[in-house]
Design a protein around this motif. Structure first.
Motif, short mmCIF file in Angstrom:
data_model
loop_
_atom_site.label_atom_id
_atom_site.label_comp_id
_atom_site.label_asym_id
_atom_site.label_seq_id
_atom_site.Cartn_x
_atom_site.Cartn_y
_atom_site.Cartn_z
N GLY A 73 0.77 -1.22 0.00
CA GLY A 73 0.00 0.00 0.00
C GLY A 73 0.81 1.28 0.00
O GLY A 73 2.00 1.31 -0.32
N ALA A 74 0.11 2.35 0.37
CA ALA A 74 0.73 3.68 0.34
C ALA A 74 1.80 3.86 1.40
O ALA A 74 2.69 4.70 1.26
CB ALA A 74 -0.36 4.74 0.52
N ARG A 75 1.75 3.07 2.45
CA ARG A 75 2.72 3.22 3.54
C ARG A 75 4.00 2.45 3.29
O ARG A 75 5.05 2.79 3.83
CB ARG A 75 2.10 2.77 4.86
CG ARG A 75 0.88 3.58 5.27
CD ARG A 75 0.28 3.08 6.56
NE ARG A 75 1.22 3.20 7.67
CZ ARG A 75 0.96 2.81 8.91
NH1 ARG A 75 -0.21 2.25 9.19
NH2 ARG A 75 1.85 2.95 9.86
N GLY A 76 3.92 1.39 2.48
CA GLY A 76 5.10 0.55 2.27
C GLY A 76 5.46 -0.21 3.54
O GLY A 76 4.63 -0.39 4.44
N ASN A 77 6.72 -0.66 3.62
CA ASN A 77 7.19 -1.40 4.79
C ASN A 77 8.67 -1.11 4.99
O ASN A 77 9.47 -1.29 4.07
CB ASN A 77 6.98 -2.90 4.57
CG ASN A 77 7.19 -3.70 5.85
OD1 ASN A 77 6.55 -3.42 6.86
ND2 ASN A 77 8.08 -4.68 5.81
N PHE A 78 9.03 -0.66 6.16
CA PHE A 78 10.41 -0.24 6.40
C PHE A 78 11.16 -1.19 7.33
O PHE A 78 12.28 -0.92 7.73
CB PHE A 78 10.44 1.19 6.93
CG PHE A 78 9.96 2.19 5.91
CD1 PHE A 78 10.79 2.61 4.89
CD2 PHE A 78 8.65 2.66 5.95
CE1 PHE A 78 10.34 3.50 3.93
CE2 PHE A 78 8.20 3.55 4.99
CZ PHE A 78 9.05 3.98 3.98
N SER A 79 10.51 -2.31 7.69
CA SER A 79 11.23 -3.38 8.36
C SER A 79 11.51 -4.44 7.31
O SER A 79 11.65 -4.13 6.13
CB SER A 79 10.39 -3.92 9.53
OG SER A 79 9.14 -4.39 9.08
N PHE A 80 11.58 -5.72 7.70
CA PHE A 80 11.84 -6.77 6.70
C PHE A 80 10.51 -7.36 6.25
O PHE A 80 9.68 -7.74 7.09
CB PHE A 80 12.73 -7.85 7.29
CG PHE A 80 13.03 -8.96 6.33
CD1 PHE A 80 14.00 -8.79 5.35
CD2 PHE A 80 12.34 -10.16 6.39
CE1 PHE A 80 14.27 -9.82 4.45
CE2 PHE A 80 12.61 -11.18 5.50
CZ PHE A 80 13.58 -11.00 4.53
#
Length: 364
Positions: free
Chosen positions: A110-117
């Motif tokens: 989505g719009a937030r993405g993912n900044f962990s793994f």
């Protein structure tokens, strides 16, 4: 999976669209020879995931860094906030099948993405090379308190779908049982604990189960229960046309014509082209007219000519009100503060002075 077998950056023309909006596309690159997993099965898969823009790999389950073990994906899970496209795709695969998959960002992270793994930038489309190794059908046995939100929602949805099949075959009592179990997984206690995305997902299962319960009660002639189920929907969605229609139908069956009229007028406003609503509304108006005419005939002999003239003049005004209510024009709606009083009640109110005498007023 060899790097040379990587899928193309964009979906080819012969890829199958798994969603109406084209957000998830799939191309089979190797046919499977096993079964298709039932809804919410735990599917054992290997896959390579890539960012569509750059082709960079964000996940390879066979790499040592990912333990080299296959991972579990739940077939058809729609209550997850991430990788819904992957869950949807495995529900269409056979064991042994290998496929390429293209998912829009709304079906990925989505719009937030993912900044962990794994690290996924915001609004990024994803590409998968996926292989279905095996699956385990969904199992029960946990108490509700030990279930995750996703497990409760999926258990409710399976029961609802089972109820739908029973309803189609006119097994209304059995269908009602399935809907009741479905609602036990998405009960009021759960609803007060969730919000936002999770609330929307829960209500999307709870409301259809309540509407279907109301339909079963109507079929079984339990009109009070039909009203109760429909009213629970209207607490969450006051303008729900199906709930208004089913509650209005049940109220009409119980002789509650005033309340039925308000529900059905509101239902017609919410769904003006629905023929079933129009038919039921017409039946209520006809019933009201018959009740009023029966009252008029009962007391006709008690009135002199002048009193009868005044009474039926009032009656004509009410009939005009009735016709205005059923008229389909913008800016003319029923229900709310402007809803008419019950015709029979109004008639009796007008009739009482002629039967019992008009009140006498003292001159000042």
């Amino acid at each position: 999976m060899a790097e040379s077998s990587a899928p193309s950056i964009s979906a080819p023309e012969d890829a199958i669209h798994l969603t109406d909006d084209g957000g998830v596309c799939k191309l089979v690159v190797r046919e499977g020879n096993g079964g298709i997993p039932p809804l919410h099965s735990r599917c054992i898969v290997h896959y390579v995931g890539r960012l569509a823009g750059s082709g960079s790999i964000f996940m390879d389950t066979k790499e040592a860094g990912s333990s080299g073990q296959p991972v579990t994906v739940v077939a058809g899970r729609d209550s997850s906030t991430t990788e819904r496209g992957l869950h949807l795709a495995v529900s269409t695969m056979c064991v042994g099948e290998r496929a390429h998959l293209w998912t829009a960002s709304s079906y990925g992270y989505g719009a937030r993405g993912n900044f962990s793994f794994p690290t996924i930038p915001p609004d990024t489309d994803l590409i998968y090379d996926i292989e279905l190794l095996d699956f385990e059908p969904p199992t029960e046995g946990k108490s509700h308190s030990d279930m995750t939100f996703e497990e409760r929602l999926e258990s409710a949805e399976r029961r609802r779908l089972e109820g739908n099949e029973l309803f189609k075959s006119e097994q209304y009592e059995e269908a009602l049982g399935r809907y009741s179990v479905a609602l036990s997984f998405v009960d009021e206690d759960l609803m007060i604990q969730v919000q936002g995305f999770h609330y929307d997902k829960a209500i999307a299962t709870r409301v259809p189960a309540l509407l279907n319960s109301s339909a079963c009660h109507l079929k079984l002639g339990d009109y009070n229960a039909a009203i109760s189920s429909a009213s629970q929907v209207l607490t969450e969605q006051p303008g729900n046309a199906k709930a208004l229609f089913r509650r209005g139908t049940a109220r009409n069956a119980l002789g509650q014509t005033d309340a039925a009229l308000q529900d059905l007028a509101a239902a017609k406003k919410a769904a003006p082209g629905d023929p079933a609503i129009a038919r039921e509304l017409h039946a209520v108006l006809k019933s009201m007219k018959e009740q009023r005419q029966a009252g008029a005939n009962l007391f006709r002999g008690l009135l002199d000519k002048e009193d009868a003239k005044e009474l039926y003049s009032d009656q004509e005004e009410e009939e005009n009100e009735e016709r205005n209510l059923s008229r389909e024009k913008d800016g003319h709606s029923g229900g709310g503060d402007g809803a008419p009083q019950g015709f029979f009640a109004s008639f009796m109110q007008a009739l009482c002075p002629f039967i019992f005498g008009r009140p006498k007023y003292h001159e000042q």
